[in-house]
Design a protein around this motif. Structure first.
Motif, mmCIF file in Angstrom:
data_model
loop_
_atom_site.group_PDB
_atom_site.id
_atom_site.type_symbol
_atom_site.label_atom_id
_atom_site.label_comp_id
_atom_site.label_asym_id
_atom_site.label_seq_id
_atom_site.Cartn_x
_atom_site.Cartn_y
_atom_site.Cartn_z
ATOM 1 N N LYS A 1 -83.279 -25.231 33.747
ATOM 2 C CA LYS A 1 -81.690 -24.863 33.616
ATOM 3 C C LYS A 1 -81.361 -25.137 32.265
ATOM 4 C CE LYS A 1 -80.643 -24.324 38.270
ATOM 5 N NZ LYS A 1 -80.260 -23.058 38.531
ATOM 6 N N LYS A 2 -82.300 -26.033 31.570
ATOM 7 C CA LYS A 2 -82.129 -26.169 30.122
ATOM 8 C C LYS A 2 -83.243 -25.991 29.377
ATOM 9 C CE LYS A 2 -79.541 -30.426 31.831
ATOM 10 N NZ LYS A 2 -79.615 -31.941 31.832
ATOM 11 N N VAL A 3 -83.045 -25.559 28.043
ATOM 12 C CA VAL A 3 -84.127 -24.910 27.256
ATOM 13 C C VAL A 3 -83.743 -25.400 25.964
ATOM 14 C CG1 VAL A 3 -85.437 -23.069 26.283
ATOM 15 C CG2 VAL A 3 -84.138 -22.797 28.588
ATOM 16 N N LEU A 4 -84.927 -26.079 25.422
ATOM 17 C CA LEU A 4 -84.882 -26.446 23.773
ATOM 18 C C LEU A 4 -85.524 -25.459 22.995
ATOM 19 C CD1 LEU A 4 -85.455 -30.144 23.802
ATOM 20 C CD2 LEU A 4 -83.649 -29.227 22.795
ATOM 21 N N ILE A 5 -84.768 -24.628 21.937
ATOM 22 C CA ILE A 5 -85.404 -23.698 21.308
ATOM 23 C C ILE A 5 -85.282 -24.158 19.663
ATOM 24 C CG2 ILE A 5 -84.924 -21.225 20.582
ATOM 25 C CD1 ILE A 5 -83.577 -20.725 23.164
ATOM 26 N N PRO A 6 -86.353 -23.799 18.829
ATOM 27 C CA PRO A 6 -86.405 -23.933 17.516
ATOM 28 C C PRO A 6 -85.104 -23.280 16.868
ATOM 29 C CG PRO A 6 -88.352 -22.533 18.094
ATOM 30 C CD PRO A 6 -87.779 -22.972 19.583
ATOM 31 N N MET A 7 -84.446 -24.022 15.656
ATOM 32 C CA MET A 7 -83.724 -23.199 15.045
ATOM 33 C C MET A 7 -84.113 -22.038 14.204
ATOM 34 S SD MET A 7 -80.255 -23.897 14.292
ATOM 35 C CE MET A 7 -80.181 -25.525 14.502
ATOM 36 N N ALA A 8 -85.243 -21.979 14.087
ATOM 37 C CA ALA A 8 -85.702 -20.750 13.431
ATOM 38 C C ALA A 8 -85.520 -19.253 14.422
ATOM 39 C CB ALA A 8 -87.365 -21.057 13.187
ATOM 40 N N SER A 9 -85.524 -19.609 15.633
ATOM 41 C CA SER A 9 -85.488 -18.602 16.827
ATOM 42 C C SER A 9 -83.812 -18.064 16.825
ATOM 43 C CB SER A 9 -86.112 -19.003 18.061
ATOM 44 O OG SER A 9 -87.507 -19.128 18.012
ATOM 45 N N ALA A 10 -83.029 -18.665 16.247
ATOM 46 C CA ALA A 10 -81.637 -18.353 16.322
ATOM 47 C C ALA A 10 -81.332 -17.006 15.903
ATOM 48 C CB ALA A 10 -80.720 -19.431 15.447
ATOM 49 N N VAL A 11 -82.216 -16.568 15.055
ATOM 50 C CA VAL A 11 -81.896 -14.913 14.554
ATOM 51 C C VAL A 11 -82.264 -14.108 15.573
ATOM 52 C CG1 VAL A 11 -82.288 -15.690 12.227
ATOM 53 C CG2 VAL A 11 -84.326 -15.028 13.705
ATOM 54 N N ASP A 12 -83.145 -14.511 16.620
ATOM 55 C CA ASP A 12 -83.617 -13.359 17.717
ATOM 56 C C ASP A 12 -82.665 -13.596 19.053
ATOM 57 O OD1 ASP A 12 -85.931 -12.802 16.453
ATOM 58 O OD2 ASP A 12 -87.157 -14.440 17.394
ATOM 59 N N ILE A 13 -81.687 -14.434 19.055
ATOM 60 C CA ILE A 13 -80.699 -14.451 20.118
ATOM 61 C C ILE A 13 -80.255 -13.302 20.396
ATOM 62 C CG2 ILE A 13 -78.344 -15.386 20.915
ATOM 63 C CD1 ILE A 13 -80.650 -17.474 20.980
ATOM 64 N N PRO A 14 -79.768 -12.202 19.409
ATOM 65 C CA PRO A 14 -79.173 -11.026 19.792
ATOM 66 C C PRO A 14 -79.920 -10.214 20.669
ATOM 67 C CG PRO A 14 -78.563 -11.285 17.696
ATOM 68 C CD PRO A 14 -79.530 -12.377 17.978
ATOM 69 N N THR A 15 -81.357 -10.636 20.681
ATOM 70 C CA THR A 15 -82.462 -9.761 21.542
ATOM 71 C C THR A 15 -82.443 -10.100 22.913
ATOM 72 O OG1 THR A 15 -84.188 -11.159 21.156
ATOM 73 C CG2 THR A 15 -83.844 -9.456 19.521
ATOM 74 N N VAL A 16 -81.680 -11.143 23.277
ATOM 75 C CA VAL A 16 -81.891 -11.946 24.657
ATOM 76 C C VAL A 16 -80.263 -11.113 25.218
ATOM 77 C CG1 VAL A 16 -81.483 -13.640 26.190
ATOM 78 C CG2 VAL A 16 -82.789 -13.800 23.812
ATOM 79 N N PRO A 17 -80.642 -10.669 26.539
ATOM 80 C CA PRO A 17 -79.421 -10.242 27.399
ATOM 81 C C PRO A 17 -78.425 -11.335 27.418
ATOM 82 C CG PRO A 17 -81.545 -9.115 28.060
ATOM 83 C CD PRO A 17 -81.885 -10.270 27.167
ATOM 84 N N ALA A 18 -77.230 -10.740 27.418
ATOM 85 C CA ALA A 18 -76.013 -11.976 27.719
ATOM 86 C C ALA A 18 -76.246 -12.521 28.902
ATOM 87 C CB ALA A 18 -74.838 -11.301 27.459
ATOM 88 N N ASP A 19 -76.345 -11.859 29.992
ATOM 89 C CA ASP A 19 -76.519 -12.436 31.328
ATOM 90 C C ASP A 19 -77.790 -13.677 31.408
ATOM 91 O OD1 ASP A 19 -74.419 -10.772 32.059
ATOM 92 O OD2 ASP A 19 -75.899 -9.526 33.380
#
Length: 676
Positions: free
Chosen positions: A634-652
């Motif tokens: 339900k919760k995920v911790l992601i490195p700040m360096a991966s923020a640039v890849d957020i657009p590749t993740v489907p919004a749903d």
């Protein structure tokens, strides 16, 4: 007689038969069930025991005298000649002899061919041209010196072993006299099974096997252990389906023969079933492509023409290992031949996947001795229902969730339609009846989608099927039992030092790993278990511990590494192989264990770190998040360096999590522990 048997005989008088009679005669005669029950329906349609016994003897006598056994073919041919006329029961196939412009019949067991058959029979029973049908045939013998090239055997009268007509209003009215469970029991007994020996879920699997017989252009797959009766219904029960054994076929045989301009099996049968899917091969290179075209649209192009057909396609076969092993090492379509095994476009056309591993191996007690419909009556009822559709049965009460695309929606609607036709042919049902069918249909399609995701990756990420109540707007999600759903990462707070991460295994597959760390009094030892011989994993755990010792004061002054031993165990929860990407999660685990403070519930920590504490971004973020979702995070911790890849993740997908970003190993610890 039981109450249900009495009611069935009363409501459907003359259209039911005691199935133990079929079984008794069947054991001594290799005759299709619908042939036997055609005769039993003629002579044993009563509840009087004496009349039944007389009828059984009559049927036995007819079979012994008229049913043609291959080893007695010469004897029967002699009887036709000597007696002038004789009645035989045999499988008859017709062919057009274009050189003579006549139709000629081939008798399967009798072993005679080139018997002239009148074109009227061909027009009335086209299936004679496609694989043949069982018939009762009155034959005579006329030898003529002047026509030596023509077979002396003459067909005087040919009657297919099928019901002459079907009164559907009578069936609808009869259905109203039975409760849902009673009707399901009648259907199962009609195909020879004893419902009292099957649990409720298996009953629905048995009904799902019948959907291709009642629904047009329905694509069904069932893989499972041997001896569970996967092909029985398509071979023995319905005269309107054909079982293609051995697997090898041609485009001309299955779809369209360019030279004779004749449509193949899909145009002449209600259902075409392939036994032993592992052996499916086409002699034509374009065979699989044409099959995909047909499965998607119910049509196919050959030459300049496009042809339509209504036959459903069924694929049955064996799984040679446990489902658990198959899910860990491959996918549930793995038994298909290599040409299809990784063809997502082919499998995406499957409307329903029945979990054959849930069906028990059939024993004598699984076969019924009670009353059921004569197989002919059942087959005609199923065939007539193909003209109706119940695909919109749930629209009044529910709508489908956002994860279902167009193909998913079509698949679910067709499965719902087929099951509703079977259980509620009169069209009368309540909201709770629809829920039961809709959830089963969603599960069977999701099982297909789960395997597509394994084969095709993120293209098929949208597997979380649901339906929404039109009144309450409550969304209900439907799980697939064998996938385990959210069980890998359970709800609730874990012990201190216990947490989850996702990384790429040494086999190249993303997997879920549980890190369990115990801090006990000692002398500063760090013991690692569960990683086997994976050198990269060992090195990363060493980096985590060294960074922990060097930077513990920035976490808490209460951490003492000299007087504490840390015992860490890594668990590969999905059996996909060990991963090297453990450093950062191990560092958080060490801090959590040392502070005796647990991480947040259902949390996954992503990312890895170098010996100097530099954070590296997550590869294929969308795929990794999909694994997190499937595992119950339900919760995920992601490195700040991966923020640039957020657009590749489907919004749903992205919206399913409570996501936090961290900039350093220490920041990750504080956020994992919920410390501001």
């Amino acid at each position: 007689m039981s109450e249900l048997n009495q009611k069935l005989n009363e409501v459907f008088a003359g259209k039911v038969v005691r199935k133990d009679l079929t079984k008794k005669i069947k054991e001594g005669a290799n005759v299709p069930v619908y042939v036997l029950e055609y005769l039993l329906g003629m002579y044993c349609a009563t509840d009087d025991e004496a009349s039944i016994n007389d009828g059984v003897e009559r049927v036995k006598d007819i079979i012994s005298r008229n049913f043609v056994r291959p080893d007695e073919a010469e004897k029967i041919k002699s009887k036709i000649r000597e007696m002038g006329m004789y009645t035989v029961i045999d499988k008859v196939e017709a062919r057009l002899n274009e050189k003579k412009d006549i139709y000629e019949a081939v008798f399967s067991n009798l072993g005679i061919k080139e018997v002239i058959i009148h074109s009227d029979y061909i027009k009335r029973y086209e299936k004679l041209l496609a694989g043949g049908i069982w018939c009762i045939v009155k034959m005579s013998y006329e030898f003529n010196e002047e026509t030596r090239g023509v077979s002396p055997f003459v067909i005087d009268e040919l009657t297919p072993i099928q019901l002459a007509n079907m009164d559907m209003d009578e069936l609808y009215e009869g259905r109203r006299r039975f409760a849902k469970d009673e009707w399901i029991s009648i259907l199962l007994r009609s195909v020879g099974l004893e419902p009292t020996k099957l649990d409720n879920r298996v009953k629905w699997h048995m009904l799902a096997r019948m959907v291709p017989l009642v629904e047009n252009n329905f694509n069904l797959c069932e893989l499972g252990p041997r001896s569970t009766g996967k092909s029985h219904i398509y071979k023995e029960i319905s005269p309107n389906s054909i079982l293609v054994s051995g697997g090898q076929t041609t485009v001309a045989n299955l779809f369209y023969n360019m030279s004779s301009k004749k449509v193949g099996l899909v145009g002449l049968w209600d259902c075409v079933a392939f036994d032993e899917v592992a052996g499916i091969t086409f002699k034509d290179k374009d065979g699989i492509q044409i099959m995909k075209d047909y499965m998607a649209s119910g049509s196919f192009a050959r030459g300049r023409e496009e042809k339509n057909a209504n036959a459903s396609m069924v694929f049955v076969g064996n799984i040679n290992q446990s489902v658990e092993v198959l899910l860990k090492t491959s996918h549930l379509f793995e038994p298909f031949p290599e040409a299809m095994a990784y063809d997502t476009a082919f499998f995406d056309r499957m409307h329903c996947y029945i979990p054959g591993w849930e069906v028990p191996k059939f024993k004598p007690e699984h076969f019924t001795n009670e009353y059921g419909f004569i197989t002919d009556y059942l087959a005609e009822y199923l065939r007539e229902m193909r003209k109706r559709t119940f695909g919109d049965a749930f629209d009044k009460y529910f709508r489908l969730g956002s994860n279902l695309n167009q193909r998913d929606t079509i698949a679910v609607r067709r499965t719902v339609s087929g099951l509703m036709k079977l259980v509620y042919p009169h069209g009368e049902f309540e909201k709770e009846d629809v829920v039961e069918v809709l959830e089963y249909a969603l599960e069977c399609r999701r099982r297909v989608k789960e395997q597509l995701k394994k084969i095709g990756g993120m293209e098929f990420y949208d597997i979380h099927f649901s339906y929404i109540d039109n009144e309450t707007f409550e969304e209900h999600f439907v799980a697939v039992p064998e996938q385990g759903g959210g069980k890998l990462i359970p709800e609730g707070i874990s012990k201190p030092g216990h947490l989850y991460t996702v990384g790429r295994s040494d086999t190249g597959v993303f997997g879920v790993y549980k890190i369990e760390n115990e801090a006990v009094p000692g002398t500063g030892k760090f013991e690692k278990t569960g990683i086997g011989s994976n050198r990269g994993a060992r090195e990363n755990l060493g980096i985590a511990y060294n960074y922990f010792k060097a930077n513990k004061k920035s976490i808490s002054s209460g951490i003492h590494t000299d007087t504490t031993d840390f015992l860490m165990h890594i668990q590969d929860l999905q059996g996909v192989g060990m991963t090297e990407e453990l450093g950062l999660a191990a560092f958080v685990s060490l801090c959590s264990g040392a502070l005796r403070k647990p991480v947040q519930s259902q949390l996954v920590i992503l990312g890895s770190m170098t010996i100097g504490g530099t954070i590296t971004k997550v590869d294929e973020l969308a795929s990794v998040l999909q694994v997190c979702l499937d595992s119950g995070a339900k919760k995920v911790l992601i490195p700040m360096a991966s923020a640039v890849d957020i657009p590749t993740v489907p919004a749903d997908l992205f919206s399913r999590f409570q996501i936090s970003f961290y900039s350093s190993p220490e920041d990750c610890v504080f956020k994992a522990l919920g410390v501001d």
